[in-house]
Design a protein around this motif. Structure first.
Motif, PDB file in Angstrom:
ATOM      1  N   LYS A 171      44.974  40.511  33.007  1.00  0.00           N
ATOM      2  CA  LYS A 171      44.400  41.124  34.196  1.00  0.00           C
ATOM      3  C   LYS A 171      43.973  42.554  33.870  1.00  0.00           C
ATOM      4  CE  LYS A 171      46.746  38.373  37.732  1.00  0.00           C
ATOM      5  NZ  LYS A 171      47.645  38.388  38.918  1.00  0.00           N
ATOM      6  N   VAL A 172      42.712  42.851  34.125  1.00  0.00           N
ATOM      7  CA  VAL A 172      42.146  44.157  33.792  1.00  0.00           C
ATOM      8  C   VAL A 172      41.522  44.777  35.034  1.00  0.00           C
ATOM      9  CG1 VAL A 172      40.429  45.368  32.392  1.00  0.00           C
ATOM     10  CG2 VAL A 172      41.650  43.413  31.428  1.00  0.00           C
ATOM     11  N   GLU A 218      40.245  41.922  37.428  1.00  0.00           N
ATOM     12  CA  GLU A 218      39.593  40.712  36.914  1.00  0.00           C
ATOM     13  C   GLU A 218      40.450  40.122  35.801  1.00  0.00           C
ATOM     14  OE1 GLU A 218      35.502  39.580  34.447  1.00  0.00           O
ATOM     15  OE2 GLU A 218      35.509  41.312  35.810  1.00  0.00           O
ATOM     16  N   THR A 219      40.531  38.803  35.756  1.00  0.00           N
ATOM     17  CA  THR A 219      41.255  38.126  34.685  1.00  0.00           C
ATOM     18  C   THR A 219      40.300  37.845  33.530  1.00  0.00           C
ATOM     19  OG1 THR A 219      42.799  37.091  36.244  1.00  0.00           O
ATOM     20  CG2 THR A 219      42.627  36.111  34.051  1.00  0.00           C
ATOM     21  N   VAL A 220      40.625  38.398  32.364  1.00  0.00           N
ATOM     22  CA  VAL A 220      39.763  38.258  31.182  1.00  0.00           C
ATOM     23  C   VAL A 220      40.463  37.367  30.158  1.00  0.00           C
ATOM     24  CG1 VAL A 220      38.603  39.470  29.304  1.00  0.00           C
ATOM     25  CG2 VAL A 220      38.754  40.535  31.564  1.00  0.00           C
ATOM     26  N   VAL A 245      36.054  42.808  23.175  1.00  0.00           N
ATOM     27  CA  VAL A 245      35.460  41.806  24.064  1.00  0.00           C
ATOM     28  C   VAL A 245      34.268  42.475  24.736  1.00  0.00           C
ATOM     29  CG1 VAL A 245      35.862  40.215  25.954  1.00  0.00           C
ATOM     30  CG2 VAL A 245      37.743  40.799  24.419  1.00  0.00           C
ATOM     31  N   SER A 246      33.087  42.075  24.335  1.00  0.00           N
ATOM     32  CA  SER A 246      31.869  42.742  24.812  1.00  0.00           C
ATOM     33  C   SER A 246      31.650  42.520  26.311  1.00  0.00           C
ATOM     34  CB  SER A 246      30.651  42.219  24.043  1.00  0.00           C
ATOM     35  OG  SER A 246      30.763  42.519  22.673  1.00  0.00           O
ATOM     36  N   GLY A 247      31.224  43.598  26.980  1.00  0.00           N
ATOM     37  CA  GLY A 247      30.820  43.499  28.379  1.00  0.00           C
ATOM     38  C   GLY A 247      31.946  43.422  29.382  1.00  0.00           C
ATOM     39  N   LYS A 248      33.211  43.626  28.945  1.00  0.00           N
ATOM     40  CA  LYS A 248      34.332  43.544  29.869  1.00  0.00           C
ATOM     41  C   LYS A 248      34.973  44.915  30.112  1.00  0.00           C
ATOM     42  CE  LYS A 248      34.068  39.245  30.893  1.00  0.00           C
ATOM     43  NZ  LYS A 248      33.740  38.846  32.297  1.00  0.00           N
TER      44      LYS A 248
END
Length: 371
Positions: A143-144, A211-213, A229-232
Motif C-alpha cells: 500500500k502506497v 493505492e495497492t501496488v 516501478v515506473s509510473g507509481k
C-alpha cells in the motif's frame, strides 16, 4: 537477451563519467528522431542509448549493473520496455546542447515544440524479505500513499510562455544579439497552469490517495538493492508523467541460515556419540527441511556441501551451495559414571588423535569453502 549497456554506447567497462557522457551524446545525435524521421531502428537505438546512459551515469546503478547485469533492475527497471521519448527529453535533453535548434531540450520536432514534459517526484519504500522469499522470488502487494491529480482538476495554456514551457529572451551584447531560453517560472516548464480544481486539492490540483501496488521481485536480490516501478510515484501537474516508486530491498535475518553472496551456511551441532557412531540429522534449507547423513567417525570442523541448495543468482547463473559446518559438542558437565568412562578411555588407542591426509586443516577447509 538485452544488449550490454557498454556495448550500446561503444565504451569499455573502465570508462570514466566524462567518456560515458561523450559516448551517449554521440549516439543520441546520431540516432535522434529529427535526424532520422520515420526510421524505427534509429528510434530504437536512440531509446537504448538513453537507457544505457541512465544506468551507467549513476555510480550506484552502474555498480549494481556491473555486479548483477540487467537482472538488477527487474521488477521495475524501465518498466520492461525501455525509456519513452518523454523520459529521455525531460531527463537528458540538456546533453544534446544546441545540436537540434536550441538550448536545453527546445526545438525537438514532433515532441511538443519545446515544451518540457514535467515528471512527478519519486517515492521510496523499503520491503523486507525472508531468505525463502529471496530464494524463490516473490510478488508483493504494497500500500502506497501517492499524490494524484484530483478529479475535476483542469488545466489551461500558460499565458507567460504561451504553452511553450520556455521563455525566450534576446539580448544585445558586444558579440551581437544573443538568444537565450529558460524554463518558464509560471508553469515550471509544463506549458500549462491550473484552470479549475476541487476545494480539497492542494495548490497543484493534487490529492493524496492510497493505492495497492504489485511489485514483482526476482529471485536472488541482495540487501540494499533498489528496484524501480515506473509510473507509481507522484503524479505531475499539467498532464505530465508520473514519477517512479523506488523499492529498497531489506533482508530479514534467518534463525539458522547465514547468507554469504549466493551461498548459505548452517551450523550443525552433534554429540560425541553421533560423531563416533554416525547419525541422520534434519536441517533447514530455503526450500524446506532436508535430512542428511553423518558418517561414523566424522570430525569436528568438517564441512558438508549441498550443491545448488543456496540462493539463485540474480543474473540467472545457477544457484549457490549450502555449506553445513559440523561442530562436535563437548559436554560441560559429566556424571560420575561418565567421567569414569572417559578417564578409562583417555589412554585407549581409539581415542588418540590420529589425523589422516583427508582430515584437512582449518586453513585448507576455508580455502575449499571459497573455491
Amino acid at each position: 537477451m538485452k544488449q550490454d549497456y557498454y556495448e550500446i554506447l561503444g565504451i569499455s567497462k573502465g570508462a570514466t563519467t566524462a567518456e560515458i557522457k561523450k559516448a551517449y551524446r554521440k549516439k543520441a545525435i546520431e540516432f535522434h528522431p529529427d535526424k532520422n524521421p520515420g526510421d524505427e531502428k534509429a528510434e530504437d537505438m536512440f531509446k537504448k542509448a538513453a537507457e544505457a546512459y541512465e544506468v551507467l551515469s549513476d555510480p550506484n546503478k552502474r555498480s549494481r549493473y556491473d555486479q548483477f547485469g540487467h537482472q538488477a533492475f527487474e521488477g521495475g527497471g524501465f518498466g520492461g520496455g525501455g525509456m519513452n521519448m518523454e523520459d529521455i527529453f525531460s531527463q537528458f535533453g540538456d546533453i544534446f546542447g544546441g545540436a537540434f535548434g536550441g538550448g536545453g531540450f527546445g526545438g525537438f520536432s514532433g515532441f511538443g515544440g519545446g515544451r518540457r514534459t514535467v515528471k512527478g517526484s519519486n517515492l521510496r519504500i523499503r520491503v523486507q524479505l525472508t531468505l525463502e522469499e529471496i530464494a524463490n522470488g516473490v510478488e508483493k502487494k504494497i500500500k502506497v500513499k501517492r499524490k494524484k491529480v484530483a478529479q475535476g482538476t483542469t488545466y489551461t495554456t500558460c499565458g507567460t510562455c504561451n504553452g511553450q514551457g520556455q521563455v525566450t529572451r534576446i539580448q544585445n551584447t558586444i558579440l551581437g544579439r544573443m538568444q537565450t531560453s529558460a524554463t518558464c517560472s509560471t508553469c515550471g516548464g509544463s506549458g500549462q497552469v491550473i484552470e479549475k480544481k476541487p476545494a480539497n486539492a492542494d495548490a497543484q490540483g493534487m490529492l493524496v490517495s492510497e493505492e495497492t501496488v504489485s511489485i514483482k521481485i526476482p529471485a536472488g536480490v541482495v540487501d540494499g538493492m533498489q528496484l524501480k516501478v515506473s509510473g507509481k510515484g507522484n503524479d505531475a501537474p499539467g498532464n505530465g508523467i508520473a514519477g517512479d516508486l523506488l523499492v529498497a530491498i531489506e533482508e530479514k535475518p534467518h534463525p539458522t541460515l547465514q547468507r554469504e553472496g549466493d551461498n548459505l551456511h548452517y551450523d550443525l551441532y552433534i554429540s560425541f556419540s553421533e560423531a563416533a557412531l554416525g547419525a541422520s540429522k534434519e536441517i533447514d534449507t530455503v526450500t524446506g527441511k532436508v535430512r542428511i547423513k553423518i558418517e561414523s567417525g566424522t570430525q569436528g570442523g568438517k564441512i558438508l556441501r549441498l550443491r545448488s541448495k543456496g540462493i539463485p543468482s540474480v543474473n540467472g547463473y545457477g544457484a549457490g551451495d549450502l555449506l553445513v559446518h559440523i561442530n562436535v559438542w563437548t559436554p560441560k558437565s559429566l556424571t560420575k559414571e561418565q567421567r569414569e568412562f572417559f578417564e578409562k578411555m583417555e589412554k585407549d588407542e581409539h581415542f588418540q588423535p590420529k589425523p589422516e591426509k583427508e582430515d584437512k586443516s582449518f586453513f585448507e577447509k576455508v580455502k575449499d569453502m571459497f573455491s
